[in-house]
Design an enzyme around this catalytic site. Structure first.
Site, PDB file in Angstrom:
ATOM      1  N   CYS A  39       2.378  -2.190  15.738  1.00 16.93           N
ATOM      2  CA  CYS A  39       2.216  -1.842  14.418  1.00 16.93           C
ATOM      3  C   CYS A  39       1.422  -2.979  13.657  1.00 16.93           C
ATOM      4  O   CYS A  39       1.854  -4.233  13.925  1.00 16.93           O
ATOM      5  CB  CYS A  39       3.423  -1.728  13.729  1.00 16.93           C
ATOM      6  SG  CYS A  39       3.458  -1.306  11.984  1.00 16.93           S
ATOM      7  N   CYS A  92       3.313   8.563   1.034  1.00 17.50           N
ATOM      8  CA  CYS A  92       3.835   7.694   2.077  1.00 17.50           C
ATOM      9  C   CYS A  92       3.826   6.412   1.456  1.00 17.50           C
ATOM     10  O   CYS A  92       2.957   5.790   0.947  1.00 17.50           O
ATOM     11  CB  CYS A  92       2.806   7.619   3.208  1.00 17.50           C
ATOM     12  SG  CYS A  92       3.355   6.368   4.353  1.00 17.50           S
ATOM     13  N   CYS A 102       6.921  -7.143   6.561  1.00 15.58           N
ATOM     14  CA  CYS A 102       8.051  -6.615   7.389  1.00 15.58           C
ATOM     15  C   CYS A 102       8.437  -7.665   8.251  1.00 15.58           C
ATOM     16  O   CYS A 102       7.687  -8.358   8.738  1.00 15.58           O
ATOM     17  CB  CYS A 102       7.304  -5.205   8.290  1.00 15.58           C
ATOM     18  SG  CYS A 102       8.748  -4.519   9.106  1.00 15.58           S
ATOM     19  N   CYS A 149      -0.535   6.070   9.826  1.00 18.88           N
ATOM     20  CA  CYS A 149       0.545   5.084  10.295  1.00 18.88           C
ATOM     21  C   CYS A 149       0.318   3.770  11.058  1.00 18.88           C
ATOM     22  O   CYS A 149      -0.395   4.031  11.932  1.00 18.88           O
ATOM     23  CB  CYS A 149       1.339   6.188  11.244  1.00 18.88           C
ATOM     24  SG  CYS A 149       2.497   7.210  10.562  1.00 18.88           S
ATOM     25  N   CYS A 164       7.035  -4.795  15.532  1.00 20.74           N
ATOM     26  CA  CYS A 164       7.010  -3.788  16.519  1.00 20.74           C
ATOM     27  C   CYS A 164       5.733  -4.260  17.029  1.00 20.74           C
ATOM     28  O   CYS A 164       4.848  -4.268  16.359  1.00 20.74           O
ATOM     29  CB  CYS A 164       7.158  -2.506  15.966  1.00 20.74           C
ATOM     30  SG  CYS A 164       8.705  -2.186  15.075  1.00 20.74           S
ATOM     31  N   GLU A 212       0.562  -1.386  -0.116  1.00 20.52           N
ATOM     32  CA  GLU A 212      -0.230   0.044  -0.010  1.00 20.52           C
ATOM     33  C   GLU A 212       0.902   1.149   0.149  1.00 20.52           C
ATOM     34  O   GLU A 212       1.974   1.241   0.525  1.00 20.52           O
ATOM     35  CB  GLU A 212      -0.957   0.201   1.245  1.00 20.52           C
ATOM     36  CG  GLU A 212      -2.086  -1.060   1.090  1.00 20.52           C
ATOM     37  CD  GLU A 212      -2.840  -1.327   2.309  1.00 20.52           C
ATOM     38  OE1 GLU A 212      -3.887  -1.485   2.400  1.00 20.52           O
ATOM     39  OE2 GLU A 212      -2.402  -0.944   3.530  1.00 20.52           O
TER      40      GLU A 212
HETATM   41  N1  SAH Z   1       9.939   0.615   9.447  1.00 20.67           N
HETATM   42  C1  SAH Z   1       9.919   1.890   9.421  1.00 20.67           C
HETATM   43  C2  SAH Z   1       8.893   2.741   8.595  1.00 20.67           C
HETATM   44  C3  SAH Z   1       7.344   2.212   8.512  1.00 20.67           C
HETATM   45  S1  SAH Z   1       6.312   2.788  10.272  1.00 20.67           S
HETATM   46  C4  SAH Z   1      10.091   2.704  10.841  1.00 20.67           C
HETATM   47  O1  SAH Z   1       9.816   1.861  11.714  1.00 20.67           O
HETATM   48  O2  SAH Z   1      10.152   3.556  10.964  1.00 20.67           O
HETATM   49  C5  SAH Z   1       6.171   4.459  10.046  1.00 20.67           C
HETATM   50  C6  SAH Z   1       5.827   5.156  11.401  1.00 20.67           C
HETATM   51  O3  SAH Z   1       4.540   4.858  11.894  1.00 20.67           O
HETATM   52  C7  SAH Z   1       6.792   4.543  12.444  1.00 20.67           C
HETATM   53  O4  SAH Z   1       7.251   5.627  13.367  1.00 20.67           O
HETATM   54  C8  SAH Z   1       6.068   3.627  13.251  1.00 20.67           C
HETATM   55  O5  SAH Z   1       6.581   3.324  14.461  1.00 20.67           O
HETATM   56  C9  SAH Z   1       4.698   4.324  13.255  1.00 20.67           C
HETATM   57  N2  SAH Z   1       3.686   3.393  13.669  1.00 20.67           N
HETATM   58  C10 SAH Z   1       3.387   2.060  13.494  1.00 20.67           C
HETATM   59  N3  SAH Z   1       2.281   1.783  14.112  1.00 20.67           N
HETATM   60  C11 SAH Z   1       1.604   2.803  14.352  1.00 20.67           C
HETATM   61  C12 SAH Z   1       0.422   2.816  15.026  1.00 20.67           C
HETATM   62  N4  SAH Z   1      -0.351   1.855  15.010  1.00 20.67           N
HETATM   63  N5  SAH Z   1       0.114   4.276  15.241  1.00 20.67           N
HETATM   64  C13 SAH Z   1       0.804   5.301  14.757  1.00 20.67           C
HETATM   65  N6  SAH Z   1       2.210   5.154  14.481  1.00 20.67           N
HETATM   66  C14 SAH Z   1       2.508   3.979  14.005  1.00 20.67           C
END
Ligand code: SAH
Length: 345
Positions: free
Chosen positions: A120, A106, A113, A339, A117, A93
């Site tokens: 996420c 974005c 992935c 995000c 985390c 996406e």
């Molecule tokens: N892998 C990379 C890029 C993808 S995530 C990274 O970790 O930076 C993009 C951003 O969204 C990151 O800061 C991630 O931690 C954040 N993110 C992930 N899940 C989220 C959520 N449920 N709500 C808000 N931000 C989130």
């Protein structure tokens, strides 16, 4: 000469050699190259100033692994989310987020992935494969067309904050950015591109050594190793000290912007003690901004976003310590485009 190479792997010199080898004129190479990188064609059929025979020949000799839009959804706030399908049937996406002053794309760097985390949505999926540089390029080109069509203005910024960890697909991300910024292709300024990483220290150093010209964001989200280990497994092998060192190296070599991202999780990392720890880390990093991110609810994940009062207290504390802090409200929540919500729904 059925070599079935990906046509976008060839540079102009190699394309010229190809056209000569098949007994055609060298200037055809320039025409084909323009279709690939200026007019952003996604099939040989579109190359209308090449003869039908030549287009057929190209299709026999090369592959053209363009991505296609599967579906696009528009949020009540104008955010556009597209699900793309790759030539081999994978889904991923990309999002366009319009604001008054800019249109930000974005983009995804991987299918799924490999990190997990805890907060996420993409982290709950397996990593299927890396995206190839031309697939990343296609995302940007398509999102740019959508931006023009829906908002009347092209993309102004690109963030690698979609699915995947860009620094675990280092070569393709860099190669895509080379094309996105090259004057003979899309020609965007690297200053308007930000790569976001969960924190791969070695590759952050590599970005410095390679003297890249784009900006970097670190998803910090917790300012002690103990807390960060709990929500981001990658911290076990890339702890905060290692990241601090790597970011200093990056900055020393490039002088590009570094942003710290911090998503506020209720009861997990949003206390004033957490803010105090964050200030300590902030002081060690040549960063100009802390982006406090509102958490977006993800189905099946127990974390919730901080309430307004805690968010306010947290950011007030930072501001009081002269930390440059900004709260990033999420966009496109109603269509799971925000995000951390990207999971091919
Ligand atoms: N892998 C990379 C890029 C993808 S995530 C990274 O970790 O930076 C993009 C951003 O969204 C990151 O800061 C991630 O931690 C954040 N993110 C992930 N899940 C989220 C959520 N449920 N709500 C808000 N931000 C989130």
């Amino acid at each position: 000469m059925a070599d079935h190479r990906n046509i976008r792997e060839l540079d102009l010199t190699e394309l010229k050699a190809y056209f000569e080898a098949i007994g055609d004129k060298k200037f055809r190479a320039m025409q084909a190259y323009e279709w690939l990188w200026k007019k952003n064609a996604r099939s040989f059929d579109e190359m209308s100033n090449l003869s039908l025979d030549l287009r057929k020949r190209l299709a026999e000799d090369f592959s053209f692994n363009s991505i296609k839009v599967d579906i696009t959804q528009q949020s009540a706030d104008g955010t556009l989310k597209s699900r793309f399908i790759t030539h081999d049937g994978h889904l991923m996406e990309g999002v366009v987020i319009p604001t008054e002053k800019r249109n930000t794309a974005c983009v995804s760097s991987q299918i799924g992935c490999s990190l997990s985390c805890k907060f996420c949505a993409t982290g709950q999926m397996d990593r299927k494969r890396n995206l190839h540089f031309d697939e990343i390029y296609d995302q940007v080109a398509i999102l740019n067309e959508q931006s023009l069509a829906h908002y009347g203005t092209p993309l102004s910024n690109i963030v690698f904050m979609g699915m995947g960890e860009p620094l675990l697909n280092y070569k393709n991300v860099n190669r895509a950015i080379e094309r996105i910024t090259s004057p003979d292709a899309m020609g965007m300024s690297p200053k308007r591109i930000t790569v976001s990483t969960a924190g791969v220290a070695k590759m952050i150093r590599q970005l410095g050594d390679d003297e890249v010209r784009f900006n970097l964001a670190l998803s910090l989200h917790a300012a002690t190793d103990e807390k960060r280990n709990r929500i981001m497994g990658i911290n076990e092998t890339n702890n905060i000290d290692a990241l601090v060192d790597a970011l200093n190296h990056f900055y020393q070599k490039t002088k590009n912007d570094i942003t710290l991202e911090y998503v506020l999780l209720r009861g997990e990392n949003d206390s004033l003690e957490d803010a105090e720890e964050l200030v300590k880390v902030y002081r060690k990093i040549p960063t100009h901004l802390v982006n406090v991110i509102e958490y977006n609810q993800v189905e099946g994940i127990h974390f919730t976003k901080s309430d307004e009062d805690s968010t306010q207290a947290f950011t007030d504390y930072l501001a009081g310590k002269r930390v440059n802090v900004r709260v990033r409200r999420s966009r496109g929540k109603d269509i799971d485009a925000a995000c951390g919500q990207l999971a091919n729904k």
